[in-house]
Design an enzyme around this catalytic site. Structure first.
Site, PDB file in Angstrom:
ATOM      1  N   ARG A   1       3.619   1.014   0.124  1.00 35.28           N
ATOM      2  CA  ARG A   1       4.885   0.594   0.997  1.00 35.28           C
ATOM      3  C   ARG A   1       5.911   1.307   0.415  1.00 35.28           C
ATOM      4  NH1 ARG A   1       3.327  -2.382   4.960  1.00 35.28           N
ATOM      5  NH2 ARG A   1       1.833  -4.237   4.755  1.00 35.28           N
TER       6      ARG A   1
ATOM      7  N   ASP B   1       7.061  12.859   4.250  1.00 33.57           N
ATOM      8  CA  ASP B   1       6.965  13.554   2.871  1.00 33.57           C
ATOM      9  C   ASP B   1       7.842  14.773   2.586  1.00 33.57           C
ATOM     10  OD1 ASP B   1       4.734  11.879   2.942  1.00 33.57           O
ATOM     11  OD2 ASP B   1       3.546  13.312   4.256  1.00 33.57           O
TER      12      ASP B   1
ATOM     13  N   ARG C   1      -7.094  -0.129   8.405  1.00 34.71           N
ATOM     14  CA  ARG C   1      -5.801  -0.400   9.133  1.00 34.71           C
ATOM     15  C   ARG C   1      -5.745  -1.547   9.958  1.00 34.71           C
ATOM     16  NH1 ARG C   1      -2.601   4.675   8.358  1.00 34.71           N
ATOM     17  NH2 ARG C   1      -1.400   4.299  10.237  1.00 34.71           N
TER      18      ARG C   1
ATOM     19  N   PHE D   1       7.294   1.282  19.917  1.00 34.49           N
ATOM     20  CA  PHE D   1       7.132   0.856  18.506  1.00 34.49           C
ATOM     21  C   PHE D   1       8.417   1.388  17.559  1.00 34.49           C
ATOM     22  CE2 PHE D   1       5.620   1.793  14.248  1.00 34.49           C
ATOM     23  CZ  PHE D   1       4.801   0.768  13.865  1.00 34.49           C
TER      24      PHE D   1
ATOM     25  N   ASP E   1       1.800  15.595   4.444  1.00 34.52           N
ATOM     26  CA  ASP E   1       1.525  16.032   5.821  1.00 34.52           C
ATOM     27  C   ASP E   1       2.568  15.731   6.927  1.00 34.52           C
ATOM     28  OD1 ASP E   1       0.863  13.736   6.253  1.00 34.52           O
ATOM     29  OD2 ASP E   1      -0.623  14.180   8.025  1.00 34.52           O
TER      30      ASP E   1
ATOM     31  N   GLY F   1       3.044   4.730   2.387  1.00 33.41           N
ATOM     32  CA  GLY F   1       3.561   3.616   3.159  1.00 33.41           C
ATOM     33  C   GLY F   1       2.856   2.515   3.587  1.00 33.41           C
TER      34      GLY F   1
ATOM     35  N   ASP G   1       0.805  12.170  -0.317  1.00 33.61           N
ATOM     36  CA  ASP G   1       0.753  11.256   0.595  1.00 33.61           C
ATOM     37  C   ASP G   1      -0.692  10.591   0.940  1.00 33.61           C
ATOM     38  OD1 ASP G   1       1.763   9.832   2.740  1.00 33.61           O
ATOM     39  OD2 ASP G   1       0.997  11.661   4.199  1.00 33.61           O
ATOM     40  N   LYS G   2      -0.804   9.614   1.575  1.00 30.70           N
ATOM     41  CA  LYS G   2      -2.124   9.261   1.681  1.00 30.70           C
ATOM     42  C   LYS G   2      -2.512   9.651   3.156  1.00 30.70           C
ATOM     43  CE  LYS G   2      -3.307   4.973   2.586  1.00 30.70           C
ATOM     44  NZ  LYS G   2      -4.103   5.135   3.868  1.00 30.70           N
ATOM     45  N   THR G   3      -1.959   9.129   4.390  1.00 30.04           N
ATOM     46  CA  THR G   3      -2.420   9.193   5.528  1.00 30.04           C
ATOM     47  C   THR G   3      -2.009  10.754   5.980  1.00 30.04           C
ATOM     48  OG1 THR G   3      -1.558   6.994   5.959  1.00 30.04           O
ATOM     49  CG2 THR G   3      -2.265   8.344   7.936  1.00 30.04           C
TER      50      THR G   3
END
Lengths: 1518, 353
Positions: A1033, A1063, A835, A768, A1059, A916, A436-438
């Protein structure tokens, strides 16, 4: 099994549990609701008898419930946590049942039972059962121990304290968690963990709010707002449980965290609905709220948290699977032995034992019998202790991984957790990492970097510099904010409170010590968690230009307001700036906390004064400013508790609201201005905590002329946000003196230097969500009284919602310009890896608002598909927006991520990042973390349709195969047919990796197409060619699909690391799932097999521990098979000399206990402790990891060589004693015992050869093993003269020790047996050392050299200290390079392996077949270069166009350029790509490679340098 | 469950050598240099040992005679022929004549050897009752099931000793005669038949049932002899200390042999004039041929042998030590070559560094 006395105190009828279970099932079937009443009320008369029954059933039961329409009390779960699997009674049967799920156990028991059949028995039946029983007992003991520790941690949790209202004492008393019943009233204070699912009835917050942190449940660390049940929120006085008479009806317990429905019926018959906003879930933590009171509605195992929890998984490791296969081989071997035996034809002889009738057995029967006996005797081939040994070893490995100090993160005080106990060795075989990235690669800590407002860019250079400084400082220092302090700071309101808190910390600490439950651990973790508030994020250095503008607005507005002018005279830009900051400040759900949150206690009192006192209060404050401000927070002092609260709905009602506001405005406008100003002053005073007198100047207006006061940079004012972005933006706004000081349900207060405190009545918050990708707030602007909508969201979405601007008038043109500028800046931000968020606003007219409100209220009150209606309503509101600006927020990389990635890549791991995020951001983060290099080619796959995707893939493949080395192409045209890629997929990836590095970037949509059945092979093949793959994405589902695809198609070991909750699916699908136990909470951790605190620990986990675990286990399994084969070999050879009668010369005791006792300990010690290469060497040479990937230590060939060696050794160990005792009068066991001893010595020596590190433990274990054998033999042989038929080995060992022949054979046989092995090992170690051996040699050789290190001046080369950087980072290049550097010494390193694997040349041949075919079909005769293919593919698509009328939309979108003013590079690339595909080929990569190659003088590779460095390091180590 | 459960308050793991896997360790690298001395030392030691063993084994004298009685092999053919139809004459007698040119160094042991006789056959090997043999009354009357079908006689009388091993007791007898002078009279050489069993077997494992009225026969009352036996167990020998279950021939026989060709001690020659060995002269072994072996192609041999410190004559061990020792030396030389080359490479590698 030990039970807690308190548990026994509760008289549980033996049938309680089953009854409960049955009951639950029945309940589920019959009714969907449960009814809860207060325990404090007497039961309703109608159910009096039921109550009696219930009380009879259980003492101290104080709740009642019944289902409507059906009488009969049923049990509700109490709050006791019971995660144990067994009870005292059920342990034996249940555990046995579970153990027999393992087939091997059944097999062994069957074999042992076979011994009870007289015709075939080989051993004493009881004795034969012994090992199986022993194994079962060991496993059972392990289970018991685990269960007991579960029980203990349960107890710990059960004995947590909580305030429960007691009917007897009429007050809240401290009770244990387990004593909480449904219907109890609990009082929870700030930072307490919620003990059960509680319906919120009262909160110290005057708005009836309560914040909770749900990290334990869904992994989100943000604060969630919970609302007191309607009807209780209005209570002015303290909630009194005794007066609670309402009846609650709610759903059955279920595990849906996001849903809760029910209704509460008050005594007066009024009903009110219950939502999930009313429910406090067990395991969450109360935050930001001083105290809440609620009634328990689900307790214990019926809470949602526990219904959601699941135990650790059992994953089968690859090695284990292969081992099973080898076990099968052994069975076959055994059968073969049996068949061999059957060939024996019995002859009449004296030693024949006839049957009862005097005749002999028919040969067939005899053969069957002897076959069965044979199986019993030879069963040692399949070691009964193998499984249990492996389990023990794995548990020990897990222990050592856990204990590794280098995997301990001081910052979070967490070490690595192994949640899966049985896949440790898989860590050493990983080929693909999916990350994962974030939050995984990045910190998930958002730092405001830059923004653009109204088309102007503010680059915030100073801020960037500041961040750079942090970056540097970060590497060696800790966060300046003391972590531990936050807890006590947060809740130190009164002395009793802090005492209480101390108690809490202690209890959590005790958890940490003993409790194994994640719940307790998380509790401790959360208590020290402060949301996003390191100074790096909070101290933003404002851009001077923008700051100037902001203060100008501020001043102008303040002046205008003072003069009661409408603020219209602001220039559009300035008003945009102002709105921009207002939006940043209020368009969020950030909660303001002060450290010594005085909480709402004070406020409540003010409230009771019911405030026409506003002015009075202002006066008061002015009179004694230091008094009041000193003791209260902003929240407490702000008086305006709007009276709209008294309405029956907690939603503000327009009419009442507006009327009231208008009234208020009219009444108190002048006064308010003053009040506001004074409050502002008060705030300042409050801000610098011990009230600074100068901030509280008597006349606030005096300040107006003064230079702007120092920004209210109050280090104590803390913002807790749902997402870190929000907090970052709020902190940024605060840096511009636009500080959020208060957020309540119905209003937000913003503090400005000149305007003072502006209170925005908050009409609506549209939260959101990921589909809308934006959030909005509707406020009434306090200055203009306009109703304004502030929207903040992803640029792609917000840009589409802007008010279409007419190109006619100047303003419209200007707007358009601003938009395109903003878009350019947005793209720029994205390139920088920031971002981006767009900020927009909309002004609503009263009519529009009224109209919208109408529909919105309808939507809100709707029962069915409420969510859908609400989102529609939101969409109606968020249109025709006016763009204000955009922000760029940086998500910082975690420490050591680039280095880790470089190392992992050197280790031959292919890293895929699945995120994402949007493509640009992802690509830039990828660049930042060295996942993508500047000098490598990036293939970007963006396709808008299946066809486009297919075409693009073909094109890429054609390109990829075109750039593979020449020599292949001439063979290509032959293939023709096919187009399938299956043959390619069998290739090991490293063979397929071309030299120049490729990377693949693919977006979510294209990924969806690429994952289709028809394309997945091509996609995989392409991906395999690439050094790294970046999927942007992508949805969680896609993530797991990718992992699944790679895992199943490439047959490779996969590791997924992430994290967040998104995921989880990926983590579960992968062979090894790793969770990051960081900010995002625990959901990923709960799903994972290993939890690491930071990404960088992955390096050590894989490269060191993975390698160790794998090599240890592989060697141990090999050794196990060797040992048993060899041992069985001895028996087998004997069959040739005993008429194949399945008799054994080895005493049955030795036979049975050999594996279990005599020879087990040394191999366990070696399996746990052996280190083939020291950790430092492994880290310095990550490529050593490849040995595990390639299964070098446990591949079929090794297995069979090992078997052959075992056969040889058994021959030697059998025939040397055989010949030595050839013409002697030795009896069976006098001859068999030396053989046993020889076998044991051989095993020990063999293990000695295999052991690489000899610690005192190894020596002890070996010594112990030998000693144990002889001791047992002596004792056994002298214990009983006539026992132990048939062997009856009385005094055998004693006799033997007097026989020199015994010693002589024991000396020569093991040495002869091991001579070849030793010889070949030594030869190989000297002549063809493997990579691992050379690493060891170097590590070892450098250690004695340490003192005289200066002797070798070339030792530390200039480039040596930084091995990672000097290493060529492309795997395709580095792997051969590392082999090249081995070859000059004329060693063929890994030569046999290399010859087996197909060369890259072959690969390209295979590739080209379908590729040529495909492209040729499309456009015969055209050169298949990527660019040339563009027009041709267009024609292909237009061909498809008429065929599918329904696809026109998508096809047109294929051709359409990005629908916003895209910056030059994007559009041009899109044009090149034609179908939306982007080719970004940087030719410079080749040059770069070449340059590098020239620069490096031949083979002296950087690795040698880094080995030197390693040597230095290793020298320290030894 | 996770291990962190057992971690201490702060989560920081112990920083000890053990938990950090940094225990001091010897890390041998298996290469030529380290094995080189090993091979040479082992080789030399083995060769030394091997020479010693070889010579001491060679010093042992052994004399054997196959008296199976295959046609044309000598005196026992008649008996052998008779043996073939499994009805040997009650006591077929034959003899083995040999002469010793010099003194046969004592102590001399007389063995008999059987081949292709699978005493280690599983069903045969288990067919005994150790409790019965230890003189236990109850076991005497109720032999264990393993003895089946030699557990009870057809009439249901318990067999003592039960089982197949006992039933197949070797019952050839030998006497050794010495003719001091050619043509002179044959003097019987006294054979010591008592010390041939293991001390523990004779004294601890095997016991006669308690005498009844001083009579062993009465003690065995209610049992019957094994079907193949001509006499009951208490009549195996007239010597009261050598009859019944503690008859040493029987005890020796009950210790089942390891391999299908085995020898068992028949007697020791250590009495009278023969304590120093067998003097030179002609000898004759008179054989009472009872035991049928030709049915399973077995052979019977009679062996005279003396022993050394390492047992009977067996040159194998000495040869094995010599061979393995030489192999070690050879390997050592290979290693030496490798080591020299390897050393060069090593230096090169270091130079490269």
């Amino acid at each position: 099994m030990e039970r807690d006395p308190a548990a026994g105190e509760d008289p549980a009828p033996p049938d309680r549990r089953p009854q409960g279970r049955r009951g639950r099932r029945r309940r589920r079937r019959e009714s969907r609701t449960r009814t809860v009443r207060s325990n404090l009320q007497p039961p309703p008369p109608a159910s009096a008898h039921e109550e009696g029954a219930a009380q009879g059933a259980r003492r101290r039961r104080r709740w009642w419930w019944w289902r409507p329409g059906r009488g009969g009390a049923q049990h509700l779960a109490d709050n006791r946590l019971k995660t144990t699997k067994y009870t005292l009674l059920s342990f034996v049967p249940k555990n046995l049942f579970e153990q027999f799920h393992r087939l091997a156990n059944v097999y062994f028991v069957l074999i042992a039972l076979l011994n009870f059949v007289p015709a075939v028995n080989a051993f004493q039946p009881g004795l034969a059962l012994a090992p199986v029983l022993f194994i079962l007992a060991v496993t059972a003991f392990k289970d018991l121990w685990e269960d007991y520790s579960r029980h203990r941690s349960d107890q710990e949790i059960n004995h947590l304290g909580c305030l429960v209202f007691s009917r007897e004492e009429k007050q809240y008393v401290n009770r244990f968690w387990r004593e909480i019943r449904v219907g109890d009233f609990v009082r929870l204070r700030c930072n307490e963990i919620i003990p059960a699912d509680v319906l919120l009835l009262s909160s110290s917050n005057p708005d009836g709010l309560c914040h909770i942190e749900t990290a334990n449940l869904d992994g989100e660390t943000n604060l969630k707002r919970r609302q007191v049940v309607r009807g209780f929120s209005e209570l002015v006085s303290e909630f009194d449980p005794l007066t609670f008479t309402s009846v609650i009806e709610c759903e059955r317990p279920n595990n849906d965290l996001s849903r809760f429905r029910g209704c509460i019926t008050h005594e007066n018959g009024k009903k009110a609905g219950l939502h999930k906003e009313n429910l406090l879930l067990r395991g969450c933590t109360v935050r930001n709220t001083e105290a809440v009171v609620g009634i328990v509605i689900y307790a214990g195992h019926e809470t949602k948290a526990l219904l959601n929890s699941s135990g650790p998984r059992y994953k089968r490791s690859m090695l284990e699977r292969q081992m099973n296969c080898d076990v099968l081989w052994c069975v076959l071997l055994l059968v073969w032995h049996g068949v061999w035996v059957r060939r024996y034809q019995e002859k009449k002889a004296l030693f024949d034992v006839p049957e009862a009738d005097g005749g002999s057995l028919s040969p067939v029967t005899a053969a069957v019998y002897s076959f069965l006996t044979m199986i019993i005797v030879l069963q040692v081939l399949i070691p009964v202790s193998l499984y249990v040994s492996i389990e023990i070893v794995k548990v020990c490995q897990v222990y050592f991984i856990n204990q590794d100090v280098d995997l301990y993160d001081e910052e979070t005080d967490s070490q690595l957790q192994c949640r899966a106990l049985n896949i440790t060795e898989d860590l050493g075989q990983i080929r693909y990492i999916f990350s994962d990235k974030t939050g995984t690669l990045t910190e998930n800590r958002m730092v405001f970097r830059r923004c653009t407002v109204s088309g102007m860019e503010y680059s915030h250079d100073a801020n960037a510099q500041r961040l750079a400084r942090y970056q540097e400082a970060d590497s060696d220092s800790e966060e300046p904010v003391p972590r531990g302090g936050s807890l006590s700071q947060r809740g130190s309101i009164g002395s009793h409170q802090s005492v209480r808190l101390v108690h809490r910390t202690q209890s959590t600490r005790s958890h940490r010590r003993t409790g194994s439950r994640a719940e307790a651990r998380r509790a401790s973790m959360l208590s020290k968690h402060t949301a996003f508030s390191s100074p790096m994020e909070t101290d933003i250095t404002p851009d001077p230009k923008l700051l100037e503008k902001v203060s100008e607005c501020d001043r102008c507005l303040a002046v205008a307001r003072h003069q009661q002018h409408p603020p219209a005279h602001l220039s559009p830009e300035l008003s945009d700036v102002f709105d921009f900051f207002i939006a940043l400040t209020i368009c969020n759900t950030v909660v303001v906390t002060a450290p010594d949150q005085p909480r709402q206690k004070v406020r409540v009192r003010f409230e009771q004064l019911k405030s026409p006192v506003k002015t009075l209060e202002g006066l008061l404050r002015r009179l004694s400013p230091s008094r009041l401000t000193g003791c209260g927070s902003a929240a407490s002092l702000f008086p305006a508790k709007s009276s709209s609260k008294s309405g029956s709905s907690f939603l503000p009602v327009l009419s009442a609201d507006s009327a009231l506001l208008g009234l208020e405005e009219k009444l108190s406008q002048p006064a308010q201005a003053q009040a506001v100003a004074s409050e502002g002053c008060g705030e300042d005073g409050w801000a610098s905590q011990p009230c600074a007198p100068e901030g509280c100047a008597p006349d606030p207006c005096a300040l107006e002329r003064a230079p702007p006061p120092p920004p209210p940079k109050d280090p104590e004012l803390r913002y807790e946000a749902e997402s870190p972005d929000e907090a970052a933006l709020v902190y940024a706004a605060r840096a511009y003196n636009c500080a959020l000081v208060q957020r309540l349900q119905d209003r937000v207060a913003v503090q400005l230097p000149h305007l003072g405190r502006l209170t925005f009545p908050l009409l609506h918050t549209l939260g959101f969500d990921s589909t809308r990708k934006r959030m909005s707030v509707v406020v009434r602007h306090p200055l203009t009284q306009e109703i304004q909508v502030y929207t903040k969201g992803a640029d792609s979405v917000v840009m589409d919602l802007l008010l279409p601007c007419s190109p006619d008038d100047a303003r419209g043109r200007h707007q358009k310009k601003i938009r395109s500028k903003t878009q350019n800046y947005l793209n720029l931000y994205a390139v920088e890896g920031l971002r981006t968020l767009c900020i927009a606003k909309r002004v609503l007219s009263k009519e529009e608002y009224a109209c919208w409100l109408q529909s919105h209220l309808e939507a809100e009150s709707a029962v069915d598909n409420r969510e859908e209606l609400l989102s529609q309503s939101a969409i109606r509101l968020e249109t025709n927006l006016h763009l204000l600006g955009a922000t760029g927020v940086e998500d910082r990389l975690q420490d050591g991520v680039p280095e880790t990635i470089a190392k992992l890549r050197q280790a031959g791991l292919q890293i895929w990042v699945l995120t994402g995020d949007k493509q640009e951001t992802a690509v830039n983060i990828a660049h930042a973390c060295k996942l993508l290099d500047q000098d490598e080619e990036v293939i970007t796959l963006n396709a808008d349709s299946q066809e486009a995707c297919a075409a693009l893939l073909d094109q890429c493949l054609a390109y990829v195969q075109a750039r593979t080395p020449p020599g292949a192409p001439e063979k290509t045209p032959a293939g023709g047919a096919g187009g399938r890629f299956y043959p390619l997929l069998r290739l090991p990836p490293e063979a397929a990796a071309p030299r120049p590095c490729l990377s693949l970037v693919i977006d979510g949509r294209s990924l969806a197409y690429a994952l289709e059945k028809s394309l997945e092979d091509k996609f995989l093949f392409l991906a395999k060619q690439c050094r790294s793959v970046l999927c942007c994405r992508s949805t969680p589902l896609q993530k797991s699909m990718v992992v699944k695809l790679v895992r199943s198609k490439l047959k490779a070991m996969t590791l997924a690391i992430g994290d967040g909750a998104n995921d989880v699916s990926m983590i579960q699908v992968a062979d090894v799932g790793v969770g990051i136990s960081g900010q995002e909470g625990m959901q990923a951790v709960m799903a994972s097999d290993f939890a690491v605190p930071r990404f960088r620990y992955l390096e050590r986990l894989l490269i060191v521990h993975g390698h160790w675990c794998y090599s240890r286990l592989a060697n141990m399994v090999l050794y196990f098979f060797y040992k048993n084969t060899m041992f069985v070999g001895l028996l087998f050879w004997f069959q040739f000399f005993c008429g194949f009668s399945a008799s054994a010369m080895i005493d049955q005791w030795y036979l049975i206990f050999f594996n279990l006792l005599f020879s087990s300990l040394p191999q366990l010690v070696t399996g746990v402790l052996d280190k083939d290469v020291p950790a430092e060497a492994l880290l310095a040479q990550p490529q050593l990891y490849r040995s595990g990937q390639n299964m070098e230590e446990y591949r079929p060939r090794t297995f069979w060589w090992n078997m052959a060696d075992a056969a040889f050794q058994s021959l030697v160990c059998f025939f040397i004693p055989y010949l030595a005792y050839y013409d002697s009068d030795a009896d069976v066991f006098t001859w068999g015992t030396p053989i046993t001893a020889i076998a044991l010595l051989t095993f020990l020596l063999h293990l000695g050869i295999e052991t690489k590190t000899w610690t005192w433990l190894n020596w002890t274990a070996c010594g112990f093993s030998a000693l144990l054998f002889f001791t047992v033999a002596f004792v056994y042989n002298s214990s009983c003269a006539t026992c132990y038929p048939p062997s009856n080995p009385y005094w055998t060992m004693q006799t033997l020790t007097g026989d020199p022949l015994f010693y002589l054979t024991c000396l020569i046989a093991p040495i002869t047996a091991l001579l070849p092995r030793l010889f070949f090992k030594a030869l190989q170690g000297s002549l063809f050392p493997t990579q691992l051996q050379r690493a060891r040699q170097l590590a070892k050789r450098s250690s004695p050299r340490k003192p005289r290190a200066p002797r070798d001046p070339r030792g530390p080369l200039p480039g040596a200290p930084s091995p990672d950087t000097s290493e060529p980072s492309c795997p395709g290049a580095s792997a051969p390079a590392s082999q090249d550097d081995a070859s000059p010494g004329s060693w063929p390193p890994g030569a046999p392996e290399a010859s087996e694997e197909p060369s890259p040349v072959d690969v390209s041949v295979d590739v080209s077949v379908p590729l040529r075919e495909a492209s040729g079909r499309r456009a015969p005769g055209r050169p298949s270069g990527p660019r040339a293919a563009v027009p041709e593919r267009r024609s292909g698509d237009s061909r498809a166009k008429p065929a599918r009328s329904g696809r026109t939309a998508s096809l047109s979108s294929v051709f359409s350029l990005p629908h916003f003013g895209s910056p030059g590079w994007i559009s041009s690339l899109s044009l090149v790509g034609g179908l939306g595909g982007v080719w970004q080929l940087s030719r410079s990569s080749l040059h770069g490679d070449k340059r590098e190659a020239e620069f490096l003088p031949g083979p002296p590779p950087p690795r040698d340098g880094d080995l030197c460095g390693l040597g230095q390091r290793a020298a320290d180590y030894f | 469950m996770t291990w962190s459960a057992t971690a201490r308050g702060a989560h920081q793991p112990d920083n000890t050598a053990f938990t950090q896997q940094r225990l001091p360790a010897w890390q041998p690298l298996l290469s030529a240099s380290i094995t080189l001395p090993l091979f040479f030392c082992a080789g030399l030691a083995f060769i030394g040992l091997g020479l010693g063993l070889y010579y001491s084994s060679n010093a042992i004298k052994e004399l054997g005679y196959d008296y199976t009685g295959n046609p044309g092999t000598g005196d026992c053919s008649l008996c052998g022929v008779a043996d073939q139809d499994r009805a040997p004459p009650p006591s077929c007698r034959c003899a083995w004549n040999f002469s010793l040119p010099e003194l046969f160094q004592g102590p001399v042991y007389l063995y008999y050897e059987l081949t292709k006789f699978y005493q280690n056959n599983r069903r045969y090997g288990v067919s005994r009752d150790d409790a019965q043999l230890s003189g236990l009354q109850s076991a005497l009357r109720h032999p264990v099931n393993e003895c089946f079908p030699y557990q009870f006689s057809a009439k249901g009388v318990p067999i003592a000793p039960c089982g197949a091993i006992a039933n197949s007791l070797f019952n050839d007898t030998f006497t050794l005669w010495h003719q001091r002078l050619p043509g002179g009279p044959y003097v019987e050489v006294p054979l010591d038949r008592t010390g041939i069993a293991w001390w523990t077997d004779y004294h601890i494992k095997f016991h006669n049932p308690p005498l009844v009225n001083g009579s062993l026969a009465l003690a065995f009352k209610g049992t019957t002899r094994p079907p193949n036996w001509p006499v009951p167990v208490y009549q195996l020998s007239p010597d009261p200390n050598n009859t019944g279950f503690i008859n040493q021939d029987f005890v020796v026989w009950m210790r089942t042999a390891a391999l299908p060709w085995f020898r068992k001690l028949y007697a020791r020659i250590r009495q009278g004039n023969y304590s120093a060995g067998l003097p030179r002269g002609n000898y004759r072994v008179n054989i009472t041929y009872n035991y049928p072996v030709r049915a399973f192609d077995g052979h019977k041999r009679i062996i005279l042998s003396n022993i050394s410190w390492m047992g009977g004559k067996n040159p194998f061990l000495g040869i094995a030590y010599l061979v393995v020792g030489s192999l070690c030396i050879l390997t050592g030389f290979v290693m030496l070559v490798v080591y020299i080359r390897y050393q060069d490479q090593n230096d090169e590698a270091e130079d490269q560094e």
